[in-house]
Each structure stands twice: as structure tokens, then as C-alpha cells.
Write a protein that holds these residues in place. Structure first.
Motif, PDB file in Angstrom:
ATOM      1  N   PRO A 134      67.499 -36.178 -20.008  1.00 56.09           N
ATOM      2  CA  PRO A 134      68.764 -36.291 -19.276  1.00 56.09           C
ATOM      3  C   PRO A 134      69.529 -34.957 -19.176  1.00 56.09           C
ATOM      4  O   PRO A 134      70.164 -34.690 -18.163  1.00 56.09           O
ATOM      5  CB  PRO A 134      69.574 -37.307 -20.087  1.00 56.09           C
ATOM      6  CG  PRO A 134      68.608 -38.004 -20.967  1.00 56.09           C
ATOM      7  CD  PRO A 134      67.439 -37.108 -21.138  1.00 56.09           C
ATOM      8  N   GLY A 135      69.451 -34.145 -20.200  1.00 58.14           N
ATOM      9  CA  GLY A 135      70.158 -32.857 -20.177  1.00 58.14           C
ATOM     10  C   GLY A 135      69.603 -31.914 -19.124  1.00 58.14           C
ATOM     11  O   GLY A 135      70.352 -31.205 -18.452  1.00 58.14           O
ATOM     12  N   ALA A 162      70.858 -33.185 -15.807  1.00 54.30           N
ATOM     13  CA  ALA A 162      72.301 -32.934 -15.670  1.00 54.30           C
ATOM     14  C   ALA A 162      72.591 -31.458 -15.436  1.00 54.30           C
ATOM     15  O   ALA A 162      73.494 -31.101 -14.682  1.00 54.30           O
ATOM     16  CB  ALA A 162      73.035 -33.434 -16.916  1.00 54.30           C
ATOM     17  N   LEU A 176      75.038 -28.892 -12.312  1.00 57.54           N
ATOM     18  CA  LEU A 176      76.290 -28.302 -12.792  1.00 57.54           C
ATOM     19  C   LEU A 176      76.748 -27.169 -11.879  1.00 57.54           C
ATOM     20  O   LEU A 176      75.912 -26.463 -11.303  1.00 57.54           O
ATOM     21  CB  LEU A 176      76.105 -27.748 -14.211  1.00 57.54           C
ATOM     22  CG  LEU A 176      75.928 -28.758 -15.332  1.00 57.54           C
ATOM     23  CD1 LEU A 176      75.606 -28.034 -16.638  1.00 57.54           C
ATOM     24  CD2 LEU A 176      77.172 -29.607 -15.490  1.00 57.54           C
ATOM     25  N   TYR A 200      76.088 -23.872 -20.107  1.00 58.64           N
ATOM     26  CA  TYR A 200      75.151 -24.869 -20.630  1.00 58.64           C
ATOM     27  C   TYR A 200      73.921 -24.183 -21.216  1.00 58.64           C
ATOM     28  O   TYR A 200      73.467 -24.536 -22.316  1.00 58.64           O
ATOM     29  CB  TYR A 200      74.744 -25.845 -19.523  1.00 58.64           C
ATOM     30  CG  TYR A 200      73.792 -26.917 -19.970  1.00 58.64           C
ATOM     31  CD1 TYR A 200      74.269 -28.112 -20.501  1.00 58.64           C
ATOM     32  CD2 TYR A 200      72.418 -26.753 -19.872  1.00 58.64           C
ATOM     33  CE1 TYR A 200      73.399 -29.114 -20.915  1.00 58.64           C
ATOM     34  CE2 TYR A 200      71.540 -27.744 -20.288  1.00 58.64           C
ATOM     35  CZ  TYR A 200      72.038 -28.911 -20.808  1.00 58.64           C
ATOM     36  OH  TYR A 200      71.177 -29.896 -21.226  1.00 58.64           O
ATOM     37  N   PRO A 204      78.136 -31.850 -19.439  1.00 54.77           N
ATOM     38  CA  PRO A 204      77.967 -33.297 -19.628  1.00 54.77           C
ATOM     39  C   PRO A 204      78.566 -33.752 -20.955  1.00 54.77           C
ATOM     40  O   PRO A 204      78.422 -33.077 -21.979  1.00 54.77           O
ATOM     41  CB  PRO A 204      76.447 -33.479 -19.626  1.00 54.77           C
ATOM     42  CG  PRO A 204      75.902 -32.276 -18.927  1.00 54.77           C
ATOM     43  CD  PRO A 204      76.867 -31.159 -19.219  1.00 54.77           C
TER      44      PRO A 204
END
Length: 171
Positions: free
Chosen positions: A42-43, A46, A50, A58, A117
Motif C-alpha cells: 500500500p505504501g 500511495a 503524492l 516520503y 499517508p
């Protein structure tokens, strides 16, 4: 009265074998696994959506988070090795000198932080809290006679607890 070193080894053994350590160990290793799964799944998805500034932040924070977790996992594994009799205290002290339990601070006011996130920010915060607890355990085990140690990223609750501990020990 026994020698200081003997008391320290005995105390270190009790801490490493304690339910507190076992819970911290499980939490630490679980956080490593959870973070790896997030960053690979998921990261990653995501991060692709961004804004530019948050994307750069991030990437930097992901590296810091990973480094922080690997340092903590190394410390936890060393303590487990002592507890299981796989390494001597001297061996652990030699290896432990390579482990860094302070630093890796987070600038929550950095541009883009609030765009990261929520799940990622939660992992960062949890890793910082765990890092504080491990740094305090390290101090209790390996530096029991030093002045009160406060990690760079210490939160306000821990700072208050340390002040209370100092006040009660002074009296």
C-alpha cells in the motif's frame, strides 16, 4: 556486596528474560514486518500519487524509518542472544557499539508531512515510541550509573516520567 559488573550482568539477564522485554521484542519484530509489508504494498501505491514535495519527503522518511527499525531489531536480537546464551555480554557489547538508538528524528513541521499517508505517519510515530523505550532499556541494562539519558526524539510524556523519576530518586 558483589562487584558492580556482576550486578549489571545479573540485571541485564533479568531484563532480557522479562515479560517486558519479550513484549518489546514481539512488538519490534512485528513492527518491522508490518512496515516492510506496508512499504512494499500500500505504501508504494500511495507514494506514486503524492505531490512532489511529499513524495521527496516520503522517500527520505522511508529510509529513516527503515534504518531506525533495523537498528532496533539489531538491538533486540542481541538481547535475545544474551538471554538464550548464544552470546556473551562482552560479545554483545562489541556488537552493540554498532547499533544506534538515538537520532533519526522526524520533522513533523516539514513541508509535505501532512500530505503523507496516515498509515505511513502512524508507522513512523510507533517506531519513534518504540525507539524511546528501547533506548531506555539499553540505558538500564548497560549504563545504570550514568546521568539520566534522554533520547533526542523523546516525547513529552517520557520527559515528564523522567523528571518524576529524577525527583523521587533525589529525595
Amino acid at each position: 556486596m558483589s562487584e558492580l559488573g556482576v550486578n549489571t550482568v545479573s540485571f541485564a539477564g533479568r531484563v532480557a528474560a522479562s515479560s517486558q522485554f519479550k513484549a518489546t521484542y514481539a512488538e519490534g519484530m512485528g513492527l518491522v514486518e508490518e512496515t516492510a509489508a506496508y512499504l512494499d504494498g500500500p505504501g508504494r501505491a500511495a507514494a506514486k500519487v503524492l505531490p512532489r514535495q511529499a513524495s521527496v519527503l516520503y522517500a527520505a522518511e522511508s529510509m529513516r524509518l527503515t534504518t531506525r527499525l533495523m537498528q532496533m531489531a539489531s538491538w533486540l536480537l542481541l538481547q535475545r542472544a544474551v538471554n538464550n546464551g548464544e552470546m556473551s555480554r562482552d560479545q554483545v557489547l562489541s556488537e552493540k557499539s554498532k547499533v544506534r538508538l538515538d537520532g533519526f528524528n522526524v520533522d513533523r513541521a516539514a513541508p509535505g508531512w501532512n500530505d503523507l499517508p496516515e498509515a505511513f505517519r502512524d508507522l513512523v510515530e510507533r517506531s519513534l515510541r518504540l525507539q524511546n523505550r528501547i533506548a531506555l532499556l539499553d540505558r538500564e541494562i548497560y549504563r545504570p550509573n550514568e546521568e539520566e539519558f534522554q533520547p533526542d526524539n523523546e516525547n513529552s510524556v517520557q520527559a515528564q516520567l523522567n523528571l518524576l523519576r529524577t525527583a523521587f530518586n533525589a529525595g
